[in-house]
Design a protein around this motif. Structure first.
Motif, PDB file in Angstrom:
ATOM      1  N   LEU A  68       1.759  -6.168   2.488  1.00 10.01           N
ATOM      2  CA  LEU A  68       2.659  -6.384   1.215  1.00 10.01           C
ATOM      3  C   LEU A  68       2.702  -7.888   1.522  1.00 10.01           C
ATOM      4  O   LEU A  68       3.316  -8.515   0.629  1.00 10.01           O
ATOM      5  CB  LEU A  68       3.900  -5.624   1.774  1.00 10.01           C
ATOM      6  N   LYS A 104       0.257 -10.052   1.105  1.00 12.19           N
ATOM      7  CA  LYS A 104      -0.215 -10.426  -0.643  1.00 12.19           C
ATOM      8  C   LYS A 104      -1.657  -8.980  -1.084  1.00 12.19           C
ATOM      9  O   LYS A 104      -2.661  -9.687  -2.219  1.00 12.19           O
ATOM     10  CB  LYS A 104       0.163 -11.860  -1.351  1.00 12.19           C
ATOM     11  N   LEU A 105      -1.911  -8.524   0.127  1.00 15.24           N
ATOM     12  CA  LEU A 105      -3.311  -8.534  -0.279  1.00 15.24           C
ATOM     13  C   LEU A 105      -2.836  -6.285  -1.544  1.00 15.24           C
ATOM     14  O   LEU A 105      -4.034  -6.601  -2.413  1.00 15.24           O
ATOM     15  CB  LEU A 105      -3.941  -7.434   0.833  1.00 15.24           C
ATOM     16  N   ALA A 106      -1.824  -5.848  -1.496  1.00 11.42           N
ATOM     17  CA  ALA A 106      -1.210  -4.855  -1.800  1.00 11.42           C
ATOM     18  C   ALA A 106      -0.597  -4.485  -1.917  1.00 11.42           C
ATOM     19  O   ALA A 106       0.893  -4.627  -1.028  1.00 11.42           O
ATOM     20  CB  ALA A 106      -2.453  -4.022  -1.598  1.00 11.42           C
ATOM     21  N   ILE A 107       0.393  -3.648  -2.617  1.00  9.66           N
ATOM     22  CA  ILE A 107       2.117  -2.797  -2.843  1.00  9.66           C
ATOM     23  C   ILE A 107       1.433  -1.079  -2.679  1.00  9.66           C
ATOM     24  O   ILE A 107       1.117  -0.812  -3.654  1.00  9.66           O
ATOM     25  CB  ILE A 107       2.093  -3.618  -3.964  1.00  9.66           C
ATOM     26  N   HIS A 137       3.645   1.559  -1.308  1.00 12.65           N
ATOM     27  CA  HIS A 137       4.432   1.633  -0.768  1.00 12.65           C
ATOM     28  C   HIS A 137       4.001   4.104  -0.479  1.00 12.65           C
ATOM     29  O   HIS A 137       3.744   4.770  -0.763  1.00 12.65           O
ATOM     30  CB  HIS A 137       5.632   2.097  -1.863  1.00 12.65           C
ATOM     31  N   GLY A 188       0.295   3.037  -5.531  1.00 13.26           N
ATOM     32  CA  GLY A 188       0.249   1.291  -5.343  1.00 13.26           C
ATOM     33  C   GLY A 188      -0.686   0.643  -6.086  1.00 13.26           C
ATOM     34  O   GLY A 188      -1.177   1.949  -7.130  1.00 13.26           O
ATOM     35  N   VAL A 189      -0.221  -0.716  -5.393  1.00 15.84           N
ATOM     36  CA  VAL A 189      -1.572  -1.005  -6.410  1.00 15.84           C
ATOM     37  C   VAL A 189      -2.228  -2.150  -6.048  1.00 15.84           C
ATOM     38  O   VAL A 189      -1.493  -3.278  -4.918  1.00 15.84           O
ATOM     39  CB  VAL A 189      -0.997  -2.202  -8.063  1.00 15.84           C
TER      40      VAL A 189
END
Lengths: 219, 219
Positions: A56, A59-62, A64, A100-101
């Motif tokens: 997170l 800024k590589l993936a979100i 949770h 997540g994305v």
């Protein structure tokens, strides 16, 4: 759809990623009395949470972990302080623990830990989780398991479709576990590191590339 | 990136989708004392949950409301019965309420309800939710709000990027709400129906198509 992995072992992660000293974990065993599944494999969960925070921040993936679903029965509202839940029960989750994305891809996975040195018992997986992951596949998401053999201190990423083959076979009277040797040859191993703790996105990149190859072969 | 909607009102949904009799809702007002945000806009939440069940059953999308995060302090394990949570507290969610996958797209949204007839107050949106949605956009997910004007019985889907413009403007001293007339002209209206109750995927299709147009224009 057949997913083909390259022959032999497939390692993800470089020498630098490996921890200099192996982390010694307190072996807690599997407490059958526990109702909440969230405490099973606590240390894998910790590693994944740390990894997800890293992803997170970078800024590589979100991605949770979903909160454990709770059935709330009674709440007190004391004057001048926060509401207190006084009676509540754990509910069985209807989906996987993590989603997540990542770079446009919907990511959905379940993390499982086993003490076994020889195989991963399929009873660790709930039928509703398998159903959910099948639906995710249908919606063109990326669905997989992260399996930790905690005694062996080895971690693998394995695509849902592969686990499904074993699961369906079990329902037809076949074996109730996936052999460790299968993971060694057919799954993607991920090594523990410092930052991120467990760089599973590297494995996801391989899954995505493999899927792309399979889809182009199907055309 | 500028998102352009077609000029004038954009209605999604056909005559058949509209309810024959308008549903009369008990106006509960906004209870400021409540700590859990999950109870705000309960009726919109119910409609969305019903809609999501329909989407799931029809294999159209997999979208779930995330459980409210709870900080558990004390759990009793009575003999021969399920564990009982005896002390727990509501935590502030760090993300949006809903996410999932729709035809390969990662979907992430927040549902908000207002009693106001004239505007949607931006104080309903938490800064961490905006941050989360910005990150989703960065990862090429589809991020939006479903806003219900409950007194007016009208529902709108509005892209995160549009709300962001108002939000940033507010932070620079601008107005603290989005006018209802703006929703009428620039958002996508969704009508309540029978099955599904609130067919927001139709609006998502429009968002995806608009994004595709914008991206091709950027090239």
């Amino acid at each position: 759809m057949v997913i083909r992995y390259p022959n032999g072992k497939l390692y993800i992660g470089t020498k630098e990623d490996e921890p200099k000293q192996l982390k010694v974990r307190a072996s807690k065993g599997t407490k059958k009395k526990e109702v909440s599944y969230s405490n099973r494999g606590k240390s894998l969960e910790d590693d994944l949470n740390e990894t997800n925070v890293f992803y997170l921040q970078q800024k590589l993936a979100i991605i949770h972990k979903k909160p454990v679903p709770i059935q709330i029965v009674k709440v007190d509202y004391p004057a001048r302080s926060a509401a207190v839940i006084r009676e509540a029960y754990f509910r069985t989750p209807s989906t996987t623990d993590y989603n997540g994305v990542y770079n446009g891809y919907y990511i959905d996975f379940e993390a499982k830990e086993t003490d076994s040195k020889t195989s991963f018992p399929l009873k660790n997986i709930h039928p509703h989780q398998m159903e959910h992951m099948k639906s995710v596949l249908h919606q063109r998401g990326i669905s997989f398991f992260i399996v930790r053999f905690s005694t062996l201190q080895r971690n693998f990423v394995v695509l849902y479709e592969i686990v499904e083959r074993f699961y369906e076979n079990m329902k037809n009277g076949g074996r109730k576990s996936i052999p460790f040797t299968f993971f060694e040859t057919e799954a993607i191993e991920i090594h523990e590191g410092y930052l991120p703790r467990l760089d599973y996105l590297k494995a996801v990149d391989v899954l995505i590339a493999d899927k792309a190859v399979c889809e182009s072969e199907e055309k």
